[in-house]
Design an enzyme around this catalytic site. Structure first.
Site, PDB file in Angstrom:
ATOM      1  N   LYS A 170     -57.899  25.577  38.237  1.00 36.39           N
ATOM      2  CA  LYS A 170     -58.366  26.870  38.732  1.00 36.39           C
ATOM      3  C   LYS A 170     -58.460  27.910  37.603  1.00 36.39           C
ATOM      4  CE  LYS A 170     -56.816  25.960  43.468  1.00 36.39           C
ATOM      5  NZ  LYS A 170     -56.110  26.510  44.662  1.00 36.39           N
ATOM      6  N   ASN A 172     -52.585  29.059  42.104  1.00 37.62           N
ATOM      7  CA  ASN A 172     -51.659  27.930  42.001  1.00 37.62           C
ATOM      8  C   ASN A 172     -52.181  26.784  41.139  1.00 37.62           C
ATOM      9  OD1 ASN A 172     -53.563  27.064  43.783  1.00 37.62           O
ATOM     10  ND2 ASN A 172     -52.172  26.680  45.489  1.00 37.62           N
ATOM     11  N   HIS A 195     -56.399  22.459  42.414  1.00 37.12           N
ATOM     12  CA  HIS A 195     -56.794  22.033  43.766  1.00 37.12           C
ATOM     13  C   HIS A 195     -56.581  20.530  43.879  1.00 37.12           C
ATOM     14  CE1 HIS A 195     -59.254  21.485  47.401  1.00 37.12           C
ATOM     15  NE2 HIS A 195     -59.767  20.438  46.786  1.00 37.12           N
ATOM     16  N   GLU A 246     -65.960  16.559  48.530  1.00 35.68           N
ATOM     17  CA  GLU A 246     -65.745  17.523  47.443  1.00 35.68           C
ATOM     18  C   GLU A 246     -66.264  16.983  46.116  1.00 35.68           C
ATOM     19  OE1 GLU A 246     -61.851  19.550  49.623  1.00 35.68           O
ATOM     20  OE2 GLU A 246     -61.556  18.406  47.784  1.00 35.68           O
TER      21      GLU A 246
END
Ligand code: IDP
Ligand code: MG
Length: 158
Positions: free
Chosen positions: A30, A133, A136, A147
């Protein structure tokens, strides 16, 4: 005179129900983890845990594309914040391969909230907060396939 030896064929045993879990999962590093310079260390943890990198790219999502990716969370109170955050800077998207990929990868990354993540997990080490966080991980084999296809064509997987 040389004698050629031909190997007899071997056949793999049929898979049992217990070993039918998928071998592919999808991950993103991320924006805050990429910005902090943790991408290499995080990829190293993934490979060190036995995941093979099938596909990898650095990409920045538009708010529209991030919104599409997280559509399942559209009704949750943090959706707007999540879309803004995930489109705020470049990420790494990757397809990973391992036996029991999805569940083993969820174990490797740890709980969504890093204060609840077990020692040794990626989120425990690298996450800033429950929102930011670090990584993913797909939550089912079906979502892993969806995805992965959101980011990669078959020609980009090796
Ligand atoms: P997961 O990433 O562990 O599967 P999900 O519940 O699917 O967790 O949530 C997706 C993402 O949304 C999380 O990884 C996190 O970035 C963000 N998120 C989840 N819960 C909260 C929250 O309570 N506040 C802010 N962001 C959250
Ligand atoms: Mg999730």
């Amino acid at each position: 005179m040389r004698i050629l030896r031909f190997q007899t064929h071997t056949f793999a045993a049929p898979k049992t129900q217990a070993s039918m879990a998928g071998t592919i999962t999808f991950t993103m590093i991320k924006p805050e983890a990429v910005a902090a310079g943790n991408s290499g260390a995080i990829l190293n943890k993934m490979e060190g845990a036995g995941f093979r990198i099938v596909a990898l790219k650095k990409i920045q999502l538009s708010a529209q594309r991030a919104g599409k990716f997280y559509e399942v969370h559209a009704e949750r109170p943090f959706y707007g914040e999540l879309v803004e955050y995930m489109s705020s800077g470049p990420i790494f998207a990757a397809v990973l391969e391992k036996e029991n990929a999805m569940s083993d990868f969820r174990a490797l990354i740890g709980a969504t909230d890093p204060t609840e993540a077990a020692d040794g997990t990626i989120r425990k080490e690298f996450a800033e907060s429950k929102a930011k966080n670090a990584v993913h991980g797909s939550d089912s084999d079906e979502n892993a396939a969806l995805e992965a296809s959101f980011f990669f064509s078959d020609l980009e997987r090796f």
